[in-house]
Design a protein around this motif. Structure first.
Motif, mmCIF file in Angstrom:
data_model
loop_
_atom_site.group_PDB
_atom_site.id
_atom_site.type_symbol
_atom_site.label_atom_id
_atom_site.label_comp_id
_atom_site.label_asym_id
_atom_site.label_seq_id
_atom_site.Cartn_x
_atom_site.Cartn_y
_atom_site.Cartn_z
ATOM 1 N N TRP A 510 -9.127 -9.864 -0.695
ATOM 2 C CA TRP A 510 -8.139 -9.182 -1.465
ATOM 3 C C TRP A 510 -8.940 -8.645 -2.753
ATOM 4 C CZ3 TRP A 510 -2.937 -12.094 -0.891
ATOM 5 C CH2 TRP A 510 -2.116 -11.272 0.203
ATOM 6 N N ARG A 513 -11.334 -6.011 -1.694
ATOM 7 C CA ARG A 513 -10.418 -4.791 -1.677
ATOM 8 C C ARG A 513 -10.330 -3.902 -2.883
ATOM 9 N NH1 ARG A 513 -4.161 -5.520 -1.253
ATOM 10 N NH2 ARG A 513 -4.715 -6.242 -3.528
ATOM 11 N N GLN A 517 -12.292 -0.527 -4.565
ATOM 12 C CA GLN A 517 -11.456 0.434 -5.186
ATOM 13 C C GLN A 517 -11.844 0.978 -6.212
ATOM 14 O OE1 GLN A 517 -8.860 2.104 -3.278
ATOM 15 N NE2 GLN A 517 -8.948 3.518 -4.999
ATOM 16 N N LYS A 538 -15.916 0.287 1.802
ATOM 17 C CA LYS A 538 -14.487 0.034 1.557
ATOM 18 C C LYS A 538 -13.641 0.084 2.810
ATOM 19 C CE LYS A 538 -11.427 2.467 -1.813
ATOM 20 N NZ LYS A 538 -10.292 2.548 -0.808
ATOM 21 N N ASN A 539 -14.073 1.052 3.660
ATOM 22 C CA ASN A 539 -13.387 1.284 4.940
ATOM 23 C C ASN A 539 -13.526 0.189 6.042
ATOM 24 O OD1 ASN A 539 -11.680 3.759 4.943
ATOM 25 N ND2 ASN A 539 -13.385 4.630 4.092
ATOM 26 N N THR A 541 -14.357 -2.830 5.361
ATOM 27 C CA THR A 541 -13.880 -4.222 4.569
ATOM 28 C C THR A 541 -12.114 -4.170 4.756
ATOM 29 O OG1 THR A 541 -14.026 -3.888 2.252
ATOM 30 C CG2 THR A 541 -15.893 -5.306 3.486
ATOM 31 N N GLU A 542 -11.770 -2.908 4.898
ATOM 32 C CA GLU A 542 -10.407 -2.712 4.579
ATOM 33 C C GLU A 542 -9.598 -3.894 5.569
ATOM 34 O OE1 GLU A 542 -8.285 -0.745 2.837
ATOM 35 O OE2 GLU A 542 -6.519 -1.791 3.705
ATOM 36 N N THR A 545 -8.409 -7.914 5.249
ATOM 37 C CA THR A 545 -7.330 -8.582 4.756
ATOM 38 C C THR A 545 -6.326 -8.704 5.888
ATOM 39 O OG1 THR A 545 -6.318 -6.253 4.231
ATOM 40 C CG2 THR A 545 -7.552 -7.356 2.483
ATOM 41 N N MET B 360 -16.134 10.398 2.385
ATOM 42 C CA MET B 360 -15.119 9.468 2.514
ATOM 43 C C MET B 360 -13.744 10.009 3.587
ATOM 44 S SD MET B 360 -14.148 6.734 -0.088
ATOM 45 C CE MET B 360 -13.215 5.367 0.180
ATOM 46 N N GLN B 517 -2.324 2.227 0.388
ATOM 47 C CA GLN B 517 -3.060 0.998 0.569
ATOM 48 C C GLN B 517 -2.143 -0.055 1.164
ATOM 49 O OE1 GLN B 517 -6.539 -0.086 -0.046
ATOM 50 N NE2 GLN B 517 -5.726 -1.681 0.797
ATOM 51 N N ARG B 520 -1.046 0.587 4.554
ATOM 52 C CA ARG B 520 -2.059 0.225 5.657
ATOM 53 C C ARG B 520 -2.158 -1.206 5.918
ATOM 54 N NH1 ARG B 520 -4.810 -3.068 7.836
ATOM 55 N NH2 ARG B 520 -5.814 -3.948 5.915
ATOM 56 N N GLU B 521 -1.631 -2.088 4.786
ATOM 57 C CA GLU B 521 -2.150 -3.678 5.161
ATOM 58 C C GLU B 521 -0.509 -3.943 5.830
ATOM 59 O OE1 GLU B 521 -3.209 -6.045 1.774
ATOM 60 O OE2 GLU B 521 -4.217 -4.548 1.051
ATOM 61 N N TYR B 528 -4.765 0.472 10.945
ATOM 62 C CA TYR B 528 -6.441 0.611 10.728
ATOM 63 C C TYR B 528 -6.876 1.621 11.770
ATOM 64 C CZ TYR B 528 -11.118 -0.939 9.632
ATOM 65 O OH TYR B 528 -12.493 -0.947 9.307
ATOM 66 N N ASN B 539 -7.849 7.940 3.228
ATOM 67 C CA ASN B 539 -9.320 8.664 2.520
ATOM 68 C C ASN B 539 -9.258 9.899 2.054
ATOM 69 O OD1 ASN B 539 -11.375 6.588 3.199
ATOM 70 N ND2 ASN B 539 -10.136 6.175 4.868
ATOM 71 N N GLU B 542 -8.001 9.782 -1.383
ATOM 72 C CA GLU B 542 -8.920 8.780 -2.299
ATOM 73 C C GLU B 542 -9.212 9.634 -3.366
ATOM 74 O OE1 GLU B 542 -9.499 5.464 -2.334
ATOM 75 O OE2 GLU B 542 -10.604 5.964 -4.227
#
Lengths: 754, 754
Positions: A510, A513, A517, A538-539, A541-542, A545, B360, B517, B520-521, B528, B539, B542
């Motif tokens: 986290w 993340r 960002q 970033k993408n 390691t997204e 979590t 990105m 964000q 996504r989680e 993903y 993205n 962003e």
């Protein structure tokens, strides 16, 4: 305007016509002001009014002349503090216009002109402390690098040297087939360098060094993250599942080929309908005593294995988690080695493989789905360390409870929850190195008349990046601690270490993340260009979590572990213990919550590590006890435990969070004790203080609610955080350089080391 | 175990062996417990101890038998609340074992076993309120859709119908050349449908409808966001720069071709070294009186235009911002139309175009760099609404100050800061629709013995998504308000509206960033996969926090505007005004800060919109006044204004934030007044309350510091937020369905509307 009285109005006129903020309404205000001045003749008024006629603006030349006049008049006059002071300077020495000062001041107020601010228009020489802050290095960077690397330095150096080779140039193709092959080739090189098998026992061709294996994972993460995940899937998940869940016969048969990448494989646990609740897996492994085989089967579409790394293209085998069924009796989830493809890459009969396709990141990893249609495997393919089928065809296990056995199995896989947060840490280091170096070079805005200023000089920019830098150092030390606990674990500590790993996995991923960002935004448009690599970091390691356990679910587990520890220690204390506990709490209330302590704001106190630890511990204990009481109350009130836990889910996250923050703080404190070099110690201490206080600031709502701090103190904490950011700023570039990430890995043009 | 006394231990044994939490240490605890029981014979003790011998676990069958025994004994016995109760149930009716209750209770405590929780192991029928929550619809979805769309419904419907056509199927190629061409083709279709020229005057072939233009931007954003940005670059930035900065001759010559996409063009403002500080642009436009031309020139590499949309491939012309130089005098930044390519797509001599390459997101937009090497353009190409060169070769402008002219020019471009936040809003709606529908379907975990539960039933999951849903509705209404203010603007309001637009642009795009964000989680691994579109949404948006003005910089502008308004109103009040202000503040202190108000926690009060507004306004006013005081103090103390603003940068963000939150709250309140349908009003009111209270909860640290609320109140707010989430959950799916996003645009398999 030779009339001295009228010259006094020049600065006002200039501001009216040059300022972009005045509106029509304000023109009227000025006109009325002029009309009301009793010390002006009608003629003089007319002349002045003609200068503030919105339909008849002054010429550019006139405007320029005004400015020149003003600038000349105030040169070297440091006492000039307001528009009226300029008026005085412009007037003849003979004339005393001090009588009209109050009129002017009122007008300035009415127009909302702040004297000193407006004066900026006329001051040409910038003497600004903001502009003067700059990068210096107050310590020996290499000494901090050595301290961070510790005894892992040799393997870190070796890995860095390998991933800096030309053949590790980043893949730029957006074609995922090309990308996947490149990543596979990289893994092969790493295997050839004996990095893949580092954790396997020496007797099976491995390096026998788990500690080095984690350092490899972390260091590889300076490079493309698809590489480290593919590496982790093959040598960690696939290889370690064989090592942890299998027995000698499996080691002998598979480990060497896995370590050399001759046998690429998968870790097939997650199913479409069961991810977090992995106990609910539906794939079956049915034992057939007649021919001593298992039949692996996917009973429905949603029981297919999903997101499986190495599955879509390269995997030849997989550790498949499936419910073992003997004689129609379900013996819970167990693990089996199942072939997927022959050596030519053709899928085995009964196995259907799908491709997860394009993902948000990690497109160099070939994730896929796997379905089994009654695939038969020999009995020996059961990974039988914790459970087996005996010669009579009966289930056998040293752990009688299915539940307990399952969690014991999972417990042996805890290594993944160390590798991932360490990989996330490395990604945060990369992002911060790019963003901080860029912010030190990028200039934008500046004092009037001065040159533009590095954006890292802006307080807000410092606020955005430097507490994250402090946290990254903090997480580094905490993950070293976690690793050491794991390496030196005893059976009795396993539950605690599992919870710690689950928690630190969440905390670190986290954190990464949030950091990436902020790095993206702090680098503006440059941060959006893929060439600067924040995109990939970033993408990629997204998903950290989510995989190796969804963070939110893991945090619930951590909190449950804390609760259960709490109940036990509470229980063991007996009634005397309870009295002691209450007494201890009361003592806290007396020594820490007295009006002097809750309002104490001197620098020495705010920077005192004893104060930090007490505050963190108090928060941890109080939240935990409160959650425990609340659950008990809900259950006593008739709620099912399942529902009671749902009601307090939000609080459970806080329980885990407070626990982890205390651990991280403690480990930063412990690390500082080990620093020998004085300059290193000084800057690391500042970073430590920034970590401690920015956490307290983040949690200030809680501290105020609890009464542990009063407003005067939380405000002082905020101020100190600002100050620490400002103080650390000159060392910020050196502090990211101390991470010593290979330049070829950073690669971002904006992070070029000048 | 026929011995009744011994039977009482069965549940304990079962827990020991089945629970995955007990450790070796606890085995010892139990052994000691047994040894210490005086009412057992030595033989009985031995028998019991044999059951808790860690080297001699019970067989699986024995374990299963224990469980069966226990289950049978407690069937239909609702009074069973602890392990001891089971012991009682298992014992003979004749035997009174109540004497040993305290021993058992102590043991349970020592082991940290929570009675009720442990009992879950034996209860087979789940009667859980968590499990019972489910989707219903308490209102007519279409009525809310109609309310949201308002009078823009026809154009929204038209756009939705166009982007739902087969030719608008998403591009799946990862080749950016293919993607860019697809997006260009889509834009062509929209131009042919007369959507591109919607805002241009009717006399130049346009639709003359700015309101519709914004609705088009928002609705297009349900589709691929490269499309809306390409569309915005062409018809908004490029076309509107001609319309806003040019004069009739330019309209006649260009607008029709721009509107039809016959003339693709760029908005070339940003340079590599100047983004936020756009006044510092270095490109020059030197006037040559002899041949009535301008020479456009890029003086150094870092003055190249960068990130320019439409530049890399399609743009034929550009509005170029450059410093006008006449006779070596710099007249500040002005705008010029400069050709880039001929109709065959070949670059004009002197123009060098680079490609920003992979980004990105938004890879369907061809961003590029542009450099000019003494490119000569005719005099008529100067966009001369605000400045021109007269026949004598002299600079002329109705606005004499370069500064003021520049900000007036920028002010005409404020439309972009309305289009972008509305596009961001649409992206948040898409993300929430996908995540909430999925969370309603996805099941994981559940009460013991019951089926798995939709993850949206979990409190934490509600917490993650539903306040965001409320905020999205809130932002919707606030952006409607901003649009209306802009459409009905007067000259006098322009500064306020510009600040509002800058602020809402930041508020909305940051909100979208956070929402996507969380989405996504919340969707885990599924989130993903690119097929589920959170990847693209996240993205692509962003960069929204950076372009059209970096959010952090914009927030500083908003705060400066607020400060300047504050000073003016304060100034206009005069000394009587100051007394009044202090008195008003004191009144607030009396009526709102009295102990009863700061501790008031009844539901009616917490849900009262009057309370919310007062709390938001109080925060806004207090932060603003405090920042003003602090800056004055710093400047009075001798600091340059530039430095003083740097010191308070962090607080300036709060000033802007508090202002925007109050605006958004007010507009949600206003919107509710206009709702006629009672069911709609009910659910929207709940959403409104959730928005209001979750903002207060977010800011609780501030309210506690300020003394406006006490701990008992902020805690009650948290509880109410939880409750509102729970209450809204059954309507959540209907509330996202009310956004009425075309299914072909949502496209995510996990969002399929069941």
């Amino acid at each position: 305007m030779k009339n001295t009285k009228l010259q006094a109005f020049t600065p006002l006129f200039y501001l009216v016509w040059s300022d972009d903020l005045l509106t029509q309404k304000e023109f009227k205000t000025i006109q009325e002001f002029i009309n009301n001045l009793s010390w002006l003749s009608q003629e003089e008024k007319q002349q002045l009014l003609s200068k503030v006629d919105i339909s008849n603006p002054p010429s550019r030349n006139e405007l320029a002349q005004w400015k020149l006049d003003i600038e000349k008049s105030i040169q070297d006059k440091t006492a000039v503090k307001s528009i009226f002071d300029i008026a005085v300077a412009l007037s003849d020495k003979d004339l005393d216009i001090s009588l009209v000062e109050s009129d002017f001041t009122k007008l300035e107020n009415d127009l909302g002109i702040l004297g000193e601010e407006a004066l900026q228009n006329f001051k040409t020489k910038a003497d600004s402390f903001t502009a003067n802050s700059q990068t210096t290095s107050n310590f020996d960077i290499q000494k901090i690098t050595e301290f961070l690397d510790g005894k892992e330095a040799p393997i870190i150096k070796k890995v860095k040297s390998i991933i800096s080779r030309p053949e590790f140039a980043y893949e730029t193709s957006t074609d995922i087939n090309v990308f996947r092959q490149t990543v596979y080739n990289w893994c092969k090189i790493l295997a050839d360098e004996n990095l893949g098998n580092m954790a396997y026992p020496k007797e099976y061709g491995g390096g026998g060094n788990v500690e080095d294996y984690f350092a490899i994972m972390e260091t590889l993460s300076y490079h493309d993250l698809s590489l480290v995940i593919k590496f982790g899937v093959q040598f960690g998940l696939w290889g370690m599942s064989v090592q942890s869940l299998g027995t000698e016969k499996h080691y002998a048969k598979y480990l060497k080929d896995i370590g050399s990448l001759k046998l690429p494989g998968c870790f097939a646990m997650t199913e479409t309908h069961h991810g977090s609740n992995v106990k609910g897996l539906e794939t079956t492994a049915t034992y057939n005593h007649s021919d001593q085989t298992f039949t692996i089967h996917t009973p429905n579409q949603n029981a297919q294995k999903e997101y499986i790394g190495n599955a879509a293209v390269h995997g030849q085998m997989a550790t498949v988690f499936a419910k073992l069924v003997i004689d129609n009796h379900d013996y819970g989830v167990n693990a089996f080695i199942v072939p997927l493809r022959d050596t030519n890459g053709n899928t085995i009969k009964g196995v259907t493989i799908g491709d997860c396709g394009h993902k948000m990141g990690l497109n160099g990893v070939d994730n896929g789905t796997i379905s089994f249609d009654n695939v038969v495997i020999p009995k020996e393919n059961m990974l039988d360390r914790f459970a087996s089928v005996n010669d009579k065809g009966e289930f056998e296990s040293p752990i009688p409870s299915d539940n307990r056995r399952f969690f014991t199995m999972l417990g042996t896989l805890v290594g993944g929850r160390i590798g991932i947060p360490r990989s996330a840490l490395a990604a945060a280091k990369s992002g911060l190195t790019i963003a901080i170096r860029y912010s030190d070079q990028r200039r934008q805005f500046g004092p009037e008349g001065g040159s533009e200023v590095p954006i890292l000089n802006y307080r807000m920019h410092q606020r955005r990046l430097l507490p994250h830098l402090a946290k990254t150092y903090a997480v580094h030390f905490a993950l070293q601690y976690l690793t050491n606990r794991f390496l030196n674990r005893t059976e009795a500590e396993m539950q605690e270490i599992e919870a710690l790993a689950a928690g630190m996995k969440s905390y670190s991923t986290w954190s990464t993340r949030d950091i990436l960002q902020e790095c993206r935004e702090a680098c503006g448009g440059k941060g959006y260009l893929s060439e600067n690599r924040i995109d990939a970091l970033k993408n990629d390691t997204e998903i950290y979590t989510t995989f190796e356990g969804d963070n939110t679910v893991l945090m619930q587990l951590v909190a449950k572990n804390r609760l259960s520890e709490f109940r036990k220690s509470f229980g063991e204390m007996g009634s005397l213990g309870i009295i002691n506990y209450v007494y201890e709490n009361a003592k806290t209330a007396i020594t820490e919550k007295n009006p002097i302590a809750t309002r104490k704001t001197d620098d020495e106190h705010l920077l005192d590590s004893e104060f930090h630890l007490q505050a963190f511990v108090h928060r941890e204990k109080t939240i935990l006890a409160s959650a425990a009481r609340r659950i008990k109350k809900l259950v006593d009130g008739g709620l099912e435990a399942y529902d009671a836990f749902n009601v307090v889910q939000h609080q459970m996250i806080d329980v885990a969070q407070a626990y982890l923050e205390r651990i991280v703080l403690e480990q930063f404190q412990e690390a500082l004790k080990a620093v020998k070099d004085e300059n290193s110690k000084q800057i690391l201490t500042k970073l430590y203080q920034l970590y401690a206080l920015s956490q307290i600031e983040k949690n200030k709502g809680w501290y105020l609610e609890d009464g542990y701090m009063e407003a005067v103190k939380t405000k002082a904490v905020r101020k100190m955080v600002n100050q620490l950011c400002w103080d650390i700023r000159p060392d910020a570039v050196a502090l990211v350089n101390a991470f010593d990430i290979p330049e070829s890995c950073l690669a971002a043009p904006i992070a070029a080391n000048f």
